[in-house]
Design a protein around this motif. Sequence first.
Motif, PDB file in Angstrom:
ATOM      1  N   GLU A 287       1.039  -1.481   0.234  1.00 23.43           N
ATOM      2  CA  GLU A 287      -0.439  -0.194   0.264  1.00 23.43           C
ATOM      3  C   GLU A 287       1.088   1.158   0.174  1.00 23.43           C
ATOM      4  O   GLU A 287       0.289   2.385  -0.758  1.00 23.43           O
ATOM      5  N   LYS A 288       2.189   1.318   0.345  1.00 28.65           N
ATOM      6  CA  LYS A 288       3.057   2.534   0.364  1.00 28.65           C
ATOM      7  C   LYS A 288       3.367   2.533  -0.121  1.00 28.65           C
ATOM      8  O   LYS A 288       3.465   3.410  -1.092  1.00 28.65           O
ATOM      9  N   ILE A 289       3.866   1.495  -1.316  1.00 25.66           N
ATOM     10  CA  ILE A 289       4.554   1.674  -2.895  1.00 25.66           C
ATOM     11  C   ILE A 289       3.665   2.079  -3.493  1.00 25.66           C
ATOM     12  O   ILE A 289       3.847   2.717  -4.514  1.00 25.66           O
ATOM     13  N   ALA A 290       2.526   1.685  -3.917  1.00 28.44           N
ATOM     14  CA  ALA A 290       1.437   1.794  -4.357  1.00 28.44           C
ATOM     15  C   ALA A 290       1.419   3.184  -4.882  1.00 28.44           C
ATOM     16  O   ALA A 290       1.190   4.379  -5.477  1.00 28.44           O
ATOM     17  N   GLU A 291       1.261   3.505  -3.143  1.00 30.74           N
ATOM     18  CA  GLU A 291       0.546   5.783  -2.872  1.00 30.74           C
ATOM     19  C   GLU A 291       1.986   6.039  -3.604  1.00 30.74           C
ATOM     20  O   GLU A 291       1.589   6.930  -4.731  1.00 30.74           O
ATOM     21  N   GLU A 292       3.019   5.761  -3.813  1.00 31.08           N
ATOM     22  CA  GLU A 292       4.540   6.533  -3.785  1.00 31.08           C
ATOM     23  C   GLU A 292       4.402   6.724  -5.230  1.00 31.08           C
ATOM     24  O   GLU A 292       4.484   7.321  -6.520  1.00 31.08           O
ATOM     25  N   TRP A 293       4.297   5.113  -5.804  1.00 34.96           N
ATOM     26  CA  TRP A 293       4.078   4.812  -7.503  1.00 34.96           C
ATOM     27  C   TRP A 293       2.378   6.108  -7.908  1.00 34.96           C
ATOM     28  O   TRP A 293       2.575   6.208  -8.810  1.00 34.96           O
ATOM     29  N   LYS A 294       1.684   6.247  -7.673  1.00 36.07           N
ATOM     30  CA  LYS A 294       0.657   6.934  -7.998  1.00 36.07           C
ATOM     31  C   LYS A 294       1.162   8.534  -7.725  1.00 36.07           C
ATOM     32  O   LYS A 294       0.671   9.210  -8.926  1.00 36.07           O
ATOM     33  N   LYS A 295       1.679   9.630  -7.251  1.00 32.92           N
ATOM     34  CA  LYS A 295       2.567  10.265  -7.031  1.00 32.92           C
ATOM     35  C   LYS A 295       3.467  10.317  -8.197  1.00 32.92           C
ATOM     36  O   LYS A 295       3.255  11.802  -9.252  1.00 32.92           O
ATOM     37  N   LYS A 296       4.458   9.383  -8.234  1.00 32.19           N
ATOM     38  CA  LYS A 296       5.349   9.627  -9.509  1.00 32.19           C
ATOM     39  C   LYS A 296       4.986   9.190 -10.938  1.00 32.19           C
ATOM     40  O   LYS A 296       5.158  10.057 -11.750  1.00 32.19           O
ATOM     41  N   GLU A 297       4.139   8.781 -10.926  1.00 32.20           N
ATOM     42  CA  GLU A 297       3.543   8.029 -12.195  1.00 32.20           C
ATOM     43  C   GLU A 297       2.790   9.235 -12.616  1.00 32.20           C
ATOM     44  O   GLU A 297       3.241   9.031 -14.011  1.00 32.20           O
ATOM     45  N   LYS A 298       2.502  10.258 -11.834  1.00 28.85           N
ATOM     46  CA  LYS A 298       1.083  11.754 -12.494  1.00 28.85           C
ATOM     47  C   LYS A 298       2.338  12.602 -13.562  1.00 28.85           C
ATOM     48  O   LYS A 298       2.829  13.612 -13.750  1.00 28.85           O
ATOM     49  N   LYS A 299       3.600  12.739 -12.690  1.00 30.36           N
ATOM     50  CA  LYS A 299       5.127  13.572 -13.104  1.00 30.36           C
ATOM     51  C   LYS A 299       5.992  12.413 -13.856  1.00 30.36           C
ATOM     52  O   LYS A 299       7.215  13.521 -15.252  1.00 30.36           O
ATOM     53  N   GLY A 300       4.986  11.490 -14.816  1.00 34.04           N
ATOM     54  CA  GLY A 300       6.317  10.633 -15.365  1.00 34.04           C
ATOM     55  C   GLY A 300       7.984  10.226 -14.689  1.00 34.04           C
ATOM     56  O   GLY A 300       8.890  10.142 -16.001  1.00 34.04           O
ATOM     57  N   CYS A 301       7.908  10.181 -13.312  1.00 38.05           N
ATOM     58  CA  CYS A 301       9.219  10.336 -12.515  1.00 38.05           C
ATOM     59  C   CYS A 301       9.681   8.610 -13.498  1.00 38.05           C
ATOM     60  O   CYS A 301       8.911   7.718 -12.702  1.00 38.05           O
ATOM     61  N   VAL A 302      10.944   8.823 -13.630  1.00 38.75           N
ATOM     62  CA  VAL A 302      11.353   7.064 -13.769  1.00 38.75           C
ATOM     63  C   VAL A 302      11.636   6.144 -12.194  1.00 38.75           C
ATOM     64  O   VAL A 302      12.630   6.950 -11.733  1.00 38.75           O
ATOM     65  N   GLY A 303      10.609   5.703 -11.455  1.00 42.56           N
ATOM     66  CA  GLY A 303      10.522   4.528 -10.661  1.00 42.56           C
ATOM     67  C   GLY A 303      10.497   5.519  -9.321  1.00 42.56           C
ATOM     68  O   GLY A 303      10.413   6.917  -9.019  1.00 42.56           O
ATOM     69  N   VAL A 304      10.453   5.476  -8.031  1.00 45.44           N
ATOM     70  CA  VAL A 304      10.284   5.687  -6.714  1.00 45.44           C
ATOM     71  C   VAL A 304      11.466   5.668  -6.303  1.00 45.44           C
ATOM     72  O   VAL A 304      11.280   5.045  -4.948  1.00 45.44           O
ATOM     73  N   LEU A 305      12.523   4.801  -6.808  1.00 44.26           N
ATOM     74  CA  LEU A 305      13.513   4.750  -5.422  1.00 44.26           C
ATOM     75  C   LEU A 305      14.559   6.277  -4.841  1.00 44.26           C
ATOM     76  O   LEU A 305      13.252   7.209  -5.388  1.00 44.26           O
ATOM     77  N   GLU A 306      14.348   5.993  -3.754  1.00 43.40           N
ATOM     78  CA  GLU A 306      13.819   7.187  -2.444  1.00 43.40           C
ATOM     79  C   GLU A 306      15.318   7.817  -2.976  1.00 43.40           C
ATOM     80  O   GLU A 306      14.378   9.501  -2.888  1.00 43.40           O
ATOM     81  N   GLU A 307      16.283   7.806  -3.694  1.00 44.03           N
ATOM     82  CA  GLU A 307      17.201   8.472  -4.148  1.00 44.03           C
ATOM     83  C   GLU A 307      17.097   9.204  -5.117  1.00 44.03           C
ATOM     84  O   GLU A 307      17.331  10.208  -5.369  1.00 44.03           O
ATOM     85  N   MET A 308      16.321   8.701  -6.254  1.00 41.40           N
ATOM     86  CA  MET A 308      15.759   9.225  -7.375  1.00 41.40           C
ATOM     87  C   MET A 308      14.904  10.351  -6.534  1.00 41.40           C
ATOM     88  O   MET A 308      14.651  11.542  -7.677  1.00 41.40           O
ATOM     89  N   GLN A 309      13.808  10.350  -5.910  1.00 41.90           N
ATOM     90  CA  GLN A 309      13.119  11.374  -5.645  1.00 41.90           C
ATOM     91  C   GLN A 309      14.194  13.065  -5.699  1.00 41.90           C
ATOM     92  O   GLN A 309      13.439  13.747  -5.994  1.00 41.90           O
ATOM     93  N   ARG A 310      14.358  12.282  -4.296  1.00 41.67           N
ATOM     94  CA  ARG A 310      15.260  13.469  -3.991  1.00 41.67           C
ATOM     95  C   ARG A 310      16.091  14.390  -4.823  1.00 41.67           C
ATOM     96  O   ARG A 310      16.515  15.454  -5.260  1.00 41.67           O
ATOM     97  N   LEU A 311      16.650  13.128  -5.745  1.00 40.81           N
ATOM     98  CA  LEU A 311      17.883  14.142  -6.893  1.00 40.81           C
ATOM     99  C   LEU A 311      16.845  14.878  -8.040  1.00 40.81           C
ATOM    100  O   LEU A 311      16.943  15.490  -8.288  1.00 40.81           O
ATOM    101  N   ASP A 312      15.523  14.712  -8.112  1.00 34.57           N
ATOM    102  CA  ASP A 312      14.013  15.128  -8.954  1.00 34.57           C
ATOM    103  C   ASP A 312      13.891  16.707  -8.643  1.00 34.57           C
ATOM    104  O   ASP A 312      14.026  17.343  -9.208  1.00 34.57           O
TER     105      ASP A 312
END
Length: 391
Positions: A287-312
């Motif tokens: 459930e936590k991962i799916a929630e993160e996925w939905k957030k990032k899917e709207k932005k079209g960002c590759v993956g929900v790896l925590e380090e990638m979200q911070r880099l973005d």
Amino acid sequence: MPATTENNNQGSFLGRISIRRNQVLSMDGTHDQEMEDLELFQKHVGDRFSDLLSSTTDDPSSDALLSIAWLRKLLDEFLCCEAEFKAVVMMGREPSQIAKPPLDKLLPELLDRLVKSLDICNAVALGIDALKNIQRLAEVAVAALDQAPIGEGQVRRAKKALSSLVTTMVQEDKDPSKGTERTRSFGKRSSNTTNQAKSAFRSLSWTMAKNWSSAKQIHAMSSNLNAPRGAESSGLAQPVYIMSTVLVFVMWTLVAAVPCQDRNGLGTHVGLPRQLSWAHPMIGLQEKIAEEWKKKEKKGCVGVLEEMQRLDKLGQSLIEFADSFQFPAETERLEEVKAQVEELGDICRKMDEGLEPLQQQIREVFHRAVRTRTEFLLVLDQAGKLAAPST
């Protein structure tokens, strides 16, 4: 749980099964002991994923959900589950016990999932190669901005690297026609692998089949994944089902975290049994991962790896700084940029320290899947030969 404690617990469990299978017990005693082993296996699975779920709290000393360090823990726990599963199902058993119903149907389904997981491992490993390229772009930006004073030349270099970084991160491989036929698996490298890996902007699908889809592969692995019912729920069908569920969940998590070819529709939950206690922490993680996925899917960002979200986030902020930069910059803004550059450097260090070991773990999962499938096929083949009428 500390690694030493985990290893000791697993060693104790495996040793206990080995001793019991070699003992001469009454049929009733053997059945009781086996039921105890099955229950303990379920408890270990639940405990391992409970530890992974508890480590996703806001405690700064814990590894964030879907961080590189957290994914490495996930794979460690998966390999432990896999080792205990084989001990429970295979150790000391006659081949005929493993080949009889309902395992004669359930085991081939698990072995098919293991085959499908090999392509997932390959795709994730290639995604990690892409993350290494993104890391290098971030390092260029850090080197350019970690100067005093910051001049226009440094800002231009940083902006160029960060723009490339952000562009690369939003380039989902939605067009599988970019790819070519798969030419690499673990242990083998094609002659042009090195040159192709050097391009930070190339499609991640360059070694996967044109029509291959990570999301479809996950959905294929989760099809026909049904919990045992009735008498089967207390027999060997249960650990086979548990291992299939763990395998699918781990592969789903890896594909969500790391950029892979064609992940459209991945946000759909993998069906997990809410009525079984060992699955509850897995459901919480899903459930936590799916929630993160939905957030990032709207932005079209590759993956929900925590380090990638911070880099973005940092990349976008520093590009804004570069766009409005005028020499000399305001002291307050420079202090803010300095803090962001330090954070960017910290992420680069974590990626530098963690991506290669993570890739090695993926390689270990790949080889373990191959080995496990081979071992079960040999047992099933032996059972078939023993059951065949003598001529």
